[in-house]
Design an enzyme around this catalytic site. Structure first.
Site, PDB file in Angstrom:
ATOM      1  N   LYS A   1       0.908  -1.260  -0.016  1.00 54.30           N
ATOM      2  CA  LYS A   1       0.072  -0.108   0.075  1.00 54.30           C
ATOM      3  C   LYS A   1       0.848   1.052   0.022  1.00 54.30           C
ATOM      4  O   LYS A   1       1.985   1.262   0.734  1.00 54.30           O
ATOM      5  CB  LYS A   1      -1.001  -0.004   1.265  1.00 54.30           C
TER       6      LYS A   1
ATOM      7  N   SER B   1      -9.567   1.744   2.803  1.00 55.45           N
ATOM      8  CA  SER B   1      -8.986   2.588   1.740  1.00 55.45           C
ATOM      9  C   SER B   1      -7.837   1.665   1.032  1.00 55.45           C
ATOM     10  O   SER B   1      -7.130   2.258   0.074  1.00 55.45           O
ATOM     11  CB  SER B   1      -8.211   3.620   2.596  1.00 55.45           C
TER      12      SER B   1
ATOM     13  N   SER C   1      -9.848  -0.483   6.841  1.00 55.48           N
ATOM     14  CA  SER C   1      -9.425  -0.421   5.712  1.00 55.48           C
ATOM     15  C   SER C   1      -8.620  -1.605   5.047  1.00 55.48           C
ATOM     16  O   SER C   1      -8.020  -1.420   3.750  1.00 55.48           O
ATOM     17  CB  SER C   1      -8.476   0.729   5.478  1.00 55.48           C
TER      18      SER C   1
HETATM   19  N1  GLN Z   1     -13.058   4.285   6.058  1.00 51.79           N
HETATM   20  C1  GLN Z   1     -12.538   4.940   7.263  1.00 51.79           C
HETATM   21  C2  GLN Z   1     -11.817   6.277   7.320  1.00 51.79           C
HETATM   22  O1  GLN Z   1     -12.088   6.954   6.160  1.00 51.79           O
HETATM   23  C3  GLN Z   1     -11.472   3.951   7.738  1.00 51.79           C
HETATM   24  C4  GLN Z   1     -10.047   4.220   6.926  1.00 51.79           C
HETATM   25  C5  GLN Z   1      -9.114   3.286   7.234  1.00 51.79           C
HETATM   26  O2  GLN Z   1      -9.123   2.424   7.898  1.00 51.79           O
HETATM   27  N2  GLN Z   1      -7.890   3.701   6.926  1.00 51.79           N
HETATM   28  O3  GLN Z   1     -11.505   6.741   8.208  1.00 51.79           O
END
Ligand code: GLN
Length: 451
Positions: free
Chosen positions: A57, A132, A156
């Site tokens: 990532k 994400s 995410s």
């Molecule tokens: N969707 C959640 C956020 O926007 C989690 C994102 C994540 O786990 N990095 O904060």
């Protein structure tokens, strides 16, 4: 098959499908081939990851390889060092083939918030891969790598794994070093594996777990050999099924898939009982105070001076900050910075941030109570399968809701895996198995038995 052959196969696959999937921000073709040849030549395959192509990532620092967090503000950032997890993968002789797309700074649930382009779900390219870590999950699902690393602040790793029909594990907070992970919300962030099956997940976790003196929140506990948990045995295992995760907002087919997974566990000798985690409904809202608050502070470092891109025309220092940040950050990142700054500002701190921290404690206490009696908790990973591209971009609250089943786990710092457990409308559905702190072993055993 040699590492070079495998790496070539994966790179060919990238050439073939990447136009449709768009999982990668950077593919490091030449270097990957070179390393694979070197691994073959050395002939030491004692590590199960030796010679295996991995995608990382793009918020995890890779030495001499661009790391952008899918943000324009870091479009030119090449880290001079490796994150601990990359160092560890390299010492196991894994072959890093590239960096995957994500929501900018990991803020989002669909990978549509990338500052560069959206990634598509290999099951249906009109749908999102989740986020994400959507690039990592899509790359694994589309055979563009053998495994990947993601990060999970509120879901995410698990939510995109569930949308893409692959396995994703968020380790216990402190199990894996965050050194070299670009911080979003430091008290919630964890790096973890995204893999094709539970066996790979155990092997990758073995490689990346462990205390690191460079991350003061990593925990100095012995790391068990997680491949020892690859046994089909849940006899007598006590599993809690929280009713709050099966109610309103959870799509009926998702609920059905999770309930039939519960029956499978029962048939295999586990004891599944309905439980209640009463503060679940408040976790999401508290998260959207705490995560932006931490983000607003962490993202203060992008000032156009120290890292990345700097605005071209400016009058003075303040103007330089303003222009760099206005041009460099996308909409969602700006929204989070404003939310977080507001929640932390004097006069509002007690009402928002402090209150949210109290809720966090209550959410954790719910889990602590449940784990006095149960070995694991099972639940859906996400309320729905993958949604359509563009479906939720106009409504941030709807987007936030897609993490309602994963966020409480981050708030409590617990380990949890998502594994495929069925389909809804032809799209994969994920089963989430949540464990006690530092008990990834039991989570992996339950997941392996189900798989
Ligand atoms: N969707 C959640 C956020 O926007 C989690 C994102 C994540 O786990 N990095 O904060």
């Amino acid at each position: 098959i040699s590492s070079e052959e495998l790496t070539k196969a994966v790179l060919d696959r990238i050439d073939k499908v990447e136009e449709d999937i768009k999982a990668f921000l950077t593919v490091d073709k030449e270097r990957a081939l070179e390393i694979s040849k070197k691994v073959d030549k050395e002939g030491d395959f004692s590590s199960p990851l030796a010679g295996i192509p991995v995608a990382i990532k793009d918020n995890i620092c890779t030495k001499d390889l661009k790391t952008t967090c899918a943000s324009k503000i870091l479009a030119n950032f090449v880290p001079p060092y490796d994150a601990t997890v990359c160092e560890k993968l390299k010492s196991e002789k894994a072959v890093i083939i590239g960096k995957t797309n994500m929501d900018e700074f990991a803020m989002g649930s669909s990978t549509e918030n990338s500052g560069f382009f959206a990634t598509r779900n290999p099951w249906d390219v009109d749908r999102v891969p989740g986020g994400s870590s959507g690039g990592s999950a899509a790359a694994v699902a589309a055979d563009e790598c053998i495994f990947a690393l993601g990060s999970d602040t509120g879901g995410s790793i698990r939510q995109p794994a569930s949308y893409c029909g692959v396995v994703g594990l968020k380790p216990t907070y402190g199990r894996v070093s965050r050194y070299g992970l670009v911080a979003y919300a430091s008290s919630l962030d964890q790096i973890g594996p995204i893999t094709k099956d539970v066996t790979d997940c155990a092997m990758v976790l073995n490689a990346i777990a462990g205390w690191d003196e460079r991350d003061s929140t990593s925990v100095n506990l012995p790391v068990p050999d997680f491949t020892k948990s690859l046994v089909e045995d849940v006899k007598g295992m006590k599993m809690g099924l929280p009713k709050e995760y099966l109610g309103e907002g959870i799509e009926p087919e998702v609920r059905e898939a999770v309930l039939s997974a519960a029956r499978v566990f029962e048939n295999l000798g586990a004891c599944v009982e309905e439980i209640s985690l009463p503060h679940t409904e408040y976790a999401l809202w508290a998260y959207y105070i705490i995560a932006p608050a931490e983000a607003s502070s962490n993202l203060a470092r992008y000032d156009g001076i120290r890292y990345g891109v700097r605005a071209k025309d400016y009058d003075d220092l303040i103007d330089l900050y303003k222009k760099t940040r206005s041009e460099g950050f996308g909409r969602e990142v700006k929204r989070r910075i404003m939310l977080g700054t507001y929640a932390l500002s004097s006069g509002y701190y007690d009402a928002y941030y402090l209150k949210a921290q109290k809720v966090r404690t209550l959410v954790k206490a719910d889990f602590d109570r449940a784990f006095e009696k149960y070995d694991v908790i099972i639940a859906p990973t996400a309320p729905t399968p993958a949604f359509r591209i563009g479906e939720k971009t106009g409504d941030p609250l709807k987007m936030y809701m897609s993490d309602v089943c994963t966020i409480p786990v981050n708030m409590a710092g617990l380990p949890a895996i998502s594994i495929p457990c069925g389909f809804s409308g032809g799209l994969p559905v994920g089963l989430q198995i949540i464990g006690k702190p530092f008990d990834e072993a039991t989570v992996i055993r339950a997941a392996y038995t189900f798989e």
